[in-house]
Scaffold this active site. Structure first.
Site, PDB file in Angstrom:
ATOM      1  N   ASN A   8       0.724  -1.362  -0.164  1.00 41.77           N
ATOM      2  CA  ASN A   8      -0.083  -0.019   0.170  1.00 41.77           C
ATOM      3  C   ASN A   8       1.071   1.064  -0.093  1.00 41.77           C
ATOM      4  O   ASN A   8       1.457   1.616   1.143  1.00 41.77           O
ATOM      5  CB  ASN A   8      -0.962  -0.258   1.263  1.00 41.77           C
ATOM      6  N   GLY A  10       0.044   4.441   0.028  1.00 41.75           N
ATOM      7  CA  GLY A  10      -0.510   5.432   0.915  1.00 41.75           C
ATOM      8  C   GLY A  10       0.151   5.136   2.341  1.00 41.75           C
ATOM      9  O   GLY A  10       0.623   6.241   2.921  1.00 41.75           O
ATOM     10  N   GLU A  31      -0.991 -13.816   6.083  1.00 44.10           N
ATOM     11  CA  GLU A  31      -1.643 -13.335   7.084  1.00 44.10           C
ATOM     12  C   GLU A  31      -2.567 -14.155   7.939  1.00 44.10           C
ATOM     13  O   GLU A  31      -3.341 -14.952   7.423  1.00 44.10           O
ATOM     14  CB  GLU A  31      -2.530 -12.292   6.352  1.00 44.10           C
ATOM     15  N   ASP A  60      -0.475  -3.359  10.161  1.00 45.92           N
ATOM     16  CA  ASP A  60      -1.729  -3.670   9.873  1.00 45.92           C
ATOM     17  C   ASP A  60      -3.071  -2.903  10.560  1.00 45.92           C
ATOM     18  O   ASP A  60      -2.679  -2.428  11.619  1.00 45.92           O
ATOM     19  CB  ASP A  60      -2.135  -5.261  10.723  1.00 45.92           C
ATOM     20  N   PHE A 144      -6.354   7.464   1.172  1.00 50.61           N
ATOM     21  CA  PHE A 144      -6.502   6.207   0.508  1.00 50.61           C
ATOM     22  C   PHE A 144      -7.469   5.588   1.293  1.00 50.61           C
ATOM     23  O   PHE A 144      -8.052   5.862   2.383  1.00 50.61           O
ATOM     24  CB  PHE A 144      -5.246   5.363   0.371  1.00 50.61           C
ATOM     25  N   ASP A 147     -10.350   6.610   4.107  1.00 48.52           N
ATOM     26  CA  ASP A 147     -10.172   8.177   4.491  1.00 48.52           C
ATOM     27  C   ASP A 147     -11.223   8.908   4.059  1.00 48.52           C
ATOM     28  O   ASP A 147     -11.725   9.665   4.966  1.00 48.52           O
ATOM     29  CB  ASP A 147      -8.772   8.578   3.910  1.00 48.52           C
ATOM     30  N   LYS A 165      -2.678  14.266   8.517  1.00 46.25           N
ATOM     31  CA  LYS A 165      -3.370  13.298   8.932  1.00 46.25           C
ATOM     32  C   LYS A 165      -2.278  12.511  10.005  1.00 46.25           C
ATOM     33  O   LYS A 165      -2.899  12.142  11.251  1.00 46.25           O
ATOM     34  CB  LYS A 165      -3.382  12.113   7.980  1.00 46.25           C
ATOM     35  N   ARG A 171      -2.022   5.558  12.509  1.00 47.70           N
ATOM     36  CA  ARG A 171      -0.616   5.322  12.136  1.00 47.70           C
ATOM     37  C   ARG A 171       0.282   6.334  12.397  1.00 47.70           C
ATOM     38  O   ARG A 171       1.442   6.073  13.051  1.00 47.70           O
ATOM     39  CB  ARG A 171      -0.784   5.600  10.411  1.00 47.70           C
TER      40      ARG A 171
HETATM   41  P1  ITT Z   1      -0.775  -4.036   3.059  1.00 46.02           P
HETATM   42  O1  ITT Z   1      -1.579  -5.403   3.824  1.00 46.02           O
HETATM   43  O2  ITT Z   1      -0.128  -4.590   1.680  1.00 46.02           O
HETATM   44  O3  ITT Z   1      -0.032  -3.481   4.133  1.00 46.02           O
HETATM   45  P2  ITT Z   1      -3.508  -3.287   2.725  1.00 46.02           P
HETATM   46  O4  ITT Z   1      -4.059  -1.925   2.231  1.00 46.02           O
HETATM   47  O5  ITT Z   1      -4.247  -4.674   2.462  1.00 46.02           O
HETATM   48  O6  ITT Z   1      -1.757  -3.259   2.480  1.00 46.02           O
HETATM   49  P3  ITT Z   1      -4.207  -3.278   5.513  1.00 46.02           P
HETATM   50  O7  ITT Z   1      -4.707  -4.907   5.539  1.00 46.02           O
HETATM   51  O8  ITT Z   1      -3.653  -3.109   6.904  1.00 46.02           O
HETATM   52  O9  ITT Z   1      -3.355  -3.018   4.322  1.00 46.02           O
HETATM   53  O10 ITT Z   1      -5.556  -2.559   5.285  1.00 46.02           O
HETATM   54  C1  ITT Z   1      -6.974  -2.881   5.595  1.00 46.02           C
HETATM   55  C2  ITT Z   1      -7.740  -1.975   4.936  1.00 46.02           C
HETATM   56  O11 ITT Z   1      -7.825  -0.673   5.503  1.00 46.02           O
HETATM   57  C3  ITT Z   1      -7.540  -1.538   3.502  1.00 46.02           C
HETATM   58  O12 ITT Z   1      -8.778  -1.581   2.695  1.00 46.02           O
HETATM   59  C4  ITT Z   1      -6.879  -0.400   3.528  1.00 46.02           C
HETATM   60  O13 ITT Z   1      -6.907   0.388   2.172  1.00 46.02           O
HETATM   61  C5  ITT Z   1      -7.546   0.464   4.580  1.00 46.02           C
HETATM   62  N1  ITT Z   1      -6.674   1.123   5.322  1.00 46.02           N
HETATM   63  C6  ITT Z   1      -5.482   0.977   6.009  1.00 46.02           C
HETATM   64  N2  ITT Z   1      -5.025   2.111   6.456  1.00 46.02           N
HETATM   65  C7  ITT Z   1      -5.807   3.225   6.320  1.00 46.02           C
HETATM   66  C8  ITT Z   1      -5.588   4.591   6.371  1.00 46.02           C
HETATM   67  O14 ITT Z   1      -4.988   5.104   7.249  1.00 46.02           O
HETATM   68  N3  ITT Z   1      -6.835   5.209   6.088  1.00 46.02           N
HETATM   69  C9  ITT Z   1      -8.005   4.723   5.431  1.00 46.02           C
HETATM   70  N4  ITT Z   1      -7.961   3.236   5.133  1.00 46.02           N
HETATM   71  C10 ITT Z   1      -6.884   2.593   5.466  1.00 46.02           C
END
Ligand code: ITT
Length: 224
Positions: A8, A10, A31, A60, A144, A147, A165, A171
């Site tokens: 990700n 973002g 996972e 995560d 992303f 958000d 943010k 985060r």
């Molecule tokens: P990785 O596992 O490769 O890190 P991911 O996007 O799948 O990427 P997560 O499982 O941690 O990561 O994310 C869970 C969901 O929450 C996923 O749909 C993200 O887009 C969203 N997400 C994570 N952090 C976020 C944030 O700060 N703001 C908005 N959405 C977020």
């Protein structure tokens, strides 16, 4: 250099806005199934560190909607990919009365590879951050994931720059806890912000944060 293990971009943008020496590292860790984010991040960090023998961070995160008993929580990625954030917002609007409260949580797990005197993988240290907010209709075009539908103090996270943010987000809080611990662990006798994980000054306020403990990770740092 710290390896931020994620697909990700973002997340990486926000980590880079906070820490100096971090780069994206794509590694497909397993996972594990768990109700909480900490054990998932810790297991991922240990696996990534074992295979690469590098200093890694696994992040995560998830959206926990109070009126839905925390759903989608650890299933946030699956829900975003399968039905999309618009459906989540409409479900909340249809099923729940205002203010439709929720929290965003992040577990950041750090692991630095294997012990030099054995083949054992080191423990992972887990740092958590969370922020309370509410589910609203989409606003904003930054950020992303969820958000645009998550509002904190009158603004959605998508209406903020990564730096803004980070000052209040799940985060940002986890990154703050990690960087404070990392500096004290690696440069205990020097000015802790001289090099390495240098926090952005806009993010250096005191935040609430937490450390988890359990068999897969240790929490050797205590709160200041
Ligand atoms: P990785 O596992 O490769 O890190 P991911 O996007 O799948 O990427 P997560 O499982 O941690 O990561 O994310 C869970 C969901 O929450 C996923 O749909 C993200 O887009 C969203 N997400 C994570 N952090 C976020 C944030 O700060 N703001 C908005 N959405 C977020």
């Amino acid at each position: 250099m710290l390896q931020y293990v994620t697909t990700n971009e973002g997340k990486v943008r926000e980590a880079k806005a906070y820490l100096d020496s971090v780069e994206q590292f794509e590694f497909d860790y397993t996972e594990i199934q768990a109700d909480e984010l900490g054990p998932i991040a810790a297991a991922g960090a240990r696996e990534a560190a074992r295979v690469t023998n590098k200093k890694v961070l696994v992040d995560d995160a998830g959206l926990f909607i109070d009126g839905f008993d925390g759903f989608p929580g650890p299933y946030s990625a699956f829900v975003e990919e399968s039905v999309g954030i618009d459906t989540v917002q409409r479900m909340a609007e249809r099923e729940l009365s205002p203010p439709r409260t929720a929290s965003f949580r992040c577990a950041l797990a750090f692991c630095e590879g294997v012990n030099t005197d054995s083949t054992e993988t080191k423990s992972a240290h887990v740092f958590t951050g969370s922020v309370k907010g509410k589910i609203v209709s989409q606003r904003g075009d930054q950020g992303f994931g969820y958000d645009p539908i998550f509002e904190v103090d009158g603004h959605t996270l998508a209406e903020m720059t990564p730096e803004e943010k980070n000052t209040l987000s799940h985060r940002g809080r986890a990154l703050e806890a990690f960087s404070t611990w990392f500096a004290s662990e690696y440069w205990p006798d020097t000015n802790q912000w001289e090099s390495g994980t240098q926090p952005n000054p806009t993010s250096s306020n005191a935040y609430s944060w937490g450390l988890l403990s359990g068999p897969q990770y240790s929490s050797s740092w205590t709160s200041a």
